[in-house]
Design a protein around this motif. Structure first.
Motif, PDB file in Angstrom:
ATOM      1  N   GLY A  48     -18.276   5.552  -8.801  1.00 49.25           N
ATOM      2  CA  GLY A  48     -18.678   4.673  -7.697  1.00 49.25           C
ATOM      3  C   GLY A  48     -17.488   3.978  -7.063  1.00 49.25           C
ATOM      4  N   ASN A  49     -17.717   2.741  -6.655  1.00 51.81           N
ATOM      5  CA  ASN A  49     -16.671   1.949  -6.028  1.00 51.81           C
ATOM      6  C   ASN A  49     -15.596   1.589  -7.046  1.00 51.81           C
ATOM      7  OD1 ASN A  49     -18.099   2.031  -3.630  1.00 51.81           O
ATOM      8  ND2 ASN A  49     -19.216   0.173  -4.101  1.00 51.81           N
ATOM      9  N   LEU A  50     -14.392   1.404  -6.547  1.00 47.29           N
ATOM     10  CA  LEU A  50     -13.236   1.107  -7.386  1.00 47.29           C
ATOM     11  C   LEU A  50     -12.795  -0.325  -7.112  1.00 47.29           C
ATOM     12  CD1 LEU A  50     -11.412   2.730  -9.340  1.00 47.29           C
ATOM     13  CD2 LEU A  50      -9.910   3.147  -7.397  1.00 47.29           C
ATOM     14  N   TYR A  51     -12.347  -1.015  -8.157  1.00 45.16           N
ATOM     15  CA  TYR A  51     -11.923  -2.411  -8.044  1.00 45.16           C
ATOM     16  C   TYR A  51     -10.461  -2.530  -8.434  1.00 45.16           C
ATOM     17  CZ  TYR A  51     -16.833  -3.344  -7.517  1.00 45.16           C
ATOM     18  OH  TYR A  51     -18.119  -3.339  -7.056  1.00 45.16           O
ATOM     19  N   LEU A  75     -11.424   6.854  -0.321  1.00 50.96           N
ATOM     20  CA  LEU A  75     -12.696   6.525  -0.966  1.00 50.96           C
ATOM     21  C   LEU A  75     -13.813   6.416   0.068  1.00 50.96           C
ATOM     22  CD1 LEU A  75     -11.425   3.908  -3.560  1.00 50.96           C
ATOM     23  CD2 LEU A  75     -12.525   6.090  -4.108  1.00 50.96           C
ATOM     24  N   SER A  76     -13.500   5.847   1.226  1.00 46.72           N
ATOM     25  CA  SER A  76     -14.487   5.688   2.291  1.00 46.72           C
ATOM     26  C   SER A  76     -15.042   7.034   2.746  1.00 46.72           C
ATOM     27  CB  SER A  76     -13.861   4.950   3.476  1.00 46.72           C
ATOM     28  OG  SER A  76     -14.765   4.855   4.541  1.00 46.72           O
ATOM     29  N   ARG A  77     -14.175   8.025   2.836  1.00 49.40           N
ATOM     30  CA  ARG A  77     -14.634   9.364   3.248  1.00 49.40           C
ATOM     31  C   ARG A  77     -15.646   9.941   2.253  1.00 49.40           C
ATOM     32  NH1 ARG A  77      -9.321   9.362   5.059  1.00 49.40           N
ATOM     33  NH2 ARG A  77      -8.436  10.339   3.202  1.00 49.40           N
ATOM     34  N   PRO A 104     -11.110   1.276   6.858  1.00 51.56           N
ATOM     35  CA  PRO A 104     -12.389   1.749   6.310  1.00 51.56           C
ATOM     36  C   PRO A 104     -12.333   1.833   4.783  1.00 51.56           C
ATOM     37  CG  PRO A 104     -11.687   3.129   8.134  1.00 51.56           C
ATOM     38  CD  PRO A 104     -10.538   2.211   7.826  1.00 51.56           C
ATOM     39  N   GLY A 105     -13.380   1.340   4.139  1.00 52.78           N
ATOM     40  CA  GLY A 105     -13.480   1.412   2.688  1.00 52.78           C
ATOM     41  C   GLY A 105     -12.771   0.301   1.951  1.00 52.78           C
TER      42      GLY A 105
END
Length: 133
Positions: A48-51, A75-77, A104-105
């Motif tokens: 998923g999303n990265l922090y 990541l946005s792509r 973006p992202g």
């Protein structure tokens, strides 16, 4: 936590909660390739999303900032995002003044607020300690 190869003045450490990296020290131009490698590795392992926790970050080069923006765009792509957490007011201001906060992202956080919540007056208040009424 798993340590990613680092130089004496820059450290990138994998984190599980939230999933991503914690970085500290001086993100100088010579560390940008190592930082990009660590981010790509984390992105490959996290579905998923990265922090990215920047609480320990002392300085960052333009090359280091570019790595963050490139990772966020990639990541946005894929329908994901890079949340940059615990960014200092100074670094947040650099992102905003350069317009990089529109990448973006990329989600920027200062404490519990995101960059979208902050205006210039809020940035000035973030530098001063709160006073209870």
């Amino acid at each position: 936590m798993q340590h990613v190869p680092d130089a004496a003045s820059f450290r990138a450490t994998r984190t599980d909660e939230p999933p991503g990296l914690a970085i500290s020290g001086d993100l100088a131009p010579e560390h940008a390739a190592r930082f990009a490698h660590a981010l790509r590795g984390a992105a490959a392992d996290v579905p998923g999303n990265l922090y990215l926790d920047c609480e320990g970050l002392d300085t960052v080069s333009v090359e280091g900032l570019r790595v963050m923006m490139d990772a966020a765009a990639e990541l946005s792509r894929a329908g994901r995002s890079l949340t940059v957490r615990r960014l200092s007011p100074y670094f947040l201001r650099i992102f905003r003044l350069a317009g990089w906060d529109q990448t973006p992202g990329l989600v920027l956080e200062l404490g519990t607020l995101t960059a979208a919540d902050l205006g210039n007056s809020a940035l000035a208040r973030a530098r001063r300690p709160r006073r209870d009424p």
